[in-house]
Scaffold this motif. Structure first.
Motif, short mmCIF file in Angstrom:
data_model
loop_
_atom_site.label_atom_id
_atom_site.label_comp_id
_atom_site.label_asym_id
_atom_site.label_seq_id
_atom_site.Cartn_x
_atom_site.Cartn_y
_atom_site.Cartn_z
N ALA A 58 52.80 -60.51 60.96
CA ALA A 58 53.93 -61.37 61.33
C ALA A 58 53.53 -62.32 62.46
N ARG A 59 52.80 -61.81 63.45
CA ARG A 59 52.33 -62.65 64.56
C ARG A 59 51.37 -63.72 64.04
N GLU A 60 50.41 -63.31 63.21
CA GLU A 60 49.42 -64.27 62.69
C GLU A 60 50.08 -65.35 61.83
N VAL A 61 51.00 -64.97 60.96
CA VAL A 61 51.66 -65.95 60.09
C VAL A 61 52.49 -66.92 60.92
N TYR A 62 53.10 -66.40 61.99
CA TYR A 62 53.86 -67.29 62.87
C TYR A 62 52.92 -68.26 63.60
N GLU A 63 51.79 -67.74 64.11
CA GLU A 63 50.83 -68.60 64.81
C GLU A 63 50.23 -69.66 63.89
N GLU A 64 49.92 -69.25 62.65
CA GLU A 64 49.22 -70.15 61.73
C GLU A 64 50.15 -71.13 61.03
N LEU A 65 51.39 -70.69 60.73
CA LEU A 65 52.26 -71.48 59.85
C LEU A 65 53.68 -71.68 60.38
N ASN A 66 54.00 -71.05 61.51
CA ASN A 66 55.34 -71.11 62.07
C ASN A 66 56.40 -70.56 61.10
N ILE A 67 56.00 -69.55 60.33
CA ILE A 67 56.95 -68.86 59.42
C ILE A 67 57.29 -67.51 60.03
N GLN A 68 58.57 -67.22 60.10
CA GLN A 68 59.06 -65.94 60.62
C GLN A 68 59.17 -64.98 59.43
N LEU A 69 58.23 -64.04 59.32
CA LEU A 69 58.28 -63.07 58.22
C LEU A 69 59.26 -61.95 58.53
N SER A 70 59.84 -61.41 57.47
CA SER A 70 60.65 -60.20 57.63
C SER A 70 60.02 -59.11 56.76
N LYS A 71 60.25 -57.87 57.15
CA LYS A 71 59.68 -56.76 56.36
C LYS A 71 60.19 -56.80 54.93
N ASP A 72 61.40 -57.33 54.72
CA ASP A 72 61.97 -57.42 53.37
C ASP A 72 61.18 -58.38 52.49
N ASP A 73 60.40 -59.29 53.10
CA ASP A 73 59.59 -60.23 52.33
C ASP A 73 58.38 -59.55 51.69
N VAL A 74 57.96 -58.40 52.25
CA VAL A 74 56.74 -57.73 51.80
C VAL A 74 57.04 -56.88 50.56
N ILE A 75 56.26 -57.11 49.49
CA ILE A 75 56.54 -56.41 48.22
C ILE A 75 55.41 -55.48 47.79
N TRP A 76 54.26 -55.52 48.47
CA TRP A 76 53.13 -54.66 48.07
C TRP A 76 52.19 -54.51 49.24
N SER A 77 51.57 -53.34 49.36
CA SER A 77 50.60 -53.14 50.44
C SER A 77 49.51 -52.19 49.97
N TRP A 78 48.33 -52.36 50.54
CA TRP A 78 47.20 -51.50 50.19
C TRP A 78 46.21 -51.51 51.35
N ILE A 79 45.41 -50.46 51.45
CA ILE A 79 44.38 -50.37 52.49
C ILE A 79 43.01 -50.56 51.85
N TYR A 80 42.21 -51.42 52.45
CA TYR A 80 40.86 -51.71 51.97
C TYR A 80 39.88 -51.54 53.12
N PRO A 81 38.57 -51.46 52.81
CA PRO A 81 37.57 -51.53 53.88
C PRO A 81 37.64 -52.92 54.52
N SER A 82 37.42 -53.00 55.81
CA SER A 82 37.42 -54.29 56.50
C SER A 82 36.30 -55.17 55.94
N MET A 83 36.55 -56.48 55.89
CA MET A 83 35.53 -57.41 55.40
C MET A 83 34.40 -57.57 56.42
N LEU A 84 34.68 -57.29 57.70
CA LEU A 84 33.67 -57.45 58.74
C LEU A 84 32.90 -56.17 59.02
N ASP A 85 33.53 -55.02 58.77
CA ASP A 85 32.89 -53.73 59.02
C ASP A 85 33.48 -52.72 58.03
N GLU A 86 32.70 -52.40 56.98
CA GLU A 86 33.26 -51.57 55.91
C GLU A 86 33.59 -50.15 56.35
N ASN A 87 33.19 -49.77 57.57
CA ASN A 87 33.56 -48.46 58.09
C ASN A 87 34.95 -48.47 58.72
#
Length: 144
Positions: A58-87
């Protein structure tokens, strides 16, 4: 979605904001000292302090695009290895974006530009960060 409020250890959180059959993409800066310069990516970024995944994105989207996200906007989530450090972990979210939200974007100082592209184009372009293509593909194919 309890993942949104989790205090687990993760490195960053990205979100695919879907508007109809298109996804919002940002063209990364063309700098030699960043990963994937001049490639298209998705909003989001690194975690600060003990942010939750939703707090981070939410902070990043606001900083990058000035969009105020709400949790209701989120429809899917998943955990992946980080792109910078797969551990380390990275959280990937998919959310809804309205045409009104897209038209009200005030672009921040990270990246060169933004646009809506068809999901098909995002998945097949050789100018998109490959790991993000895989994550969007996982979401698109989840119901098949």
């Amino acid at each position: 979605m309890e993942l949104l409020d989790s205090r687990m250890d993760f490195q960053c959180c990205k979100i695919a904001l879907i508007c109809g059959d298109k996804v919002l993409t940002i063209l990364r800066d063309d700098k030699d000292d960043i990963p994937c310069p001049n490639m298209w990516e998705l909003p989001g970024g690194g975690r600060e302090e003990d942010e939750t995944p939703f707090g981070c994105v939410a902070r990043e989207v606001y900083e990058e695009l000035n969009i105020q996200l709400s949790k209701d906007d989120v429809i899917w989530s998943w955990i992946y290895p980080s792109m910078l450090d797969e551990n380390k972990k990275s959280v990937f979210l998919v959310g809804k974006l309205t045409q009104e939200q897209f038209e009200s974007i005030i672009f921040g100082d990270e990246g060169q530009s933004y646009k809506l592209v068809s999901i098909e184009e995002f998945l097949t372009s050789d100018r998109v960060v490959p790991q993000l293509q895989e994550r969007v593909r996982d979401y698109v194919e989840k119901d098949k």
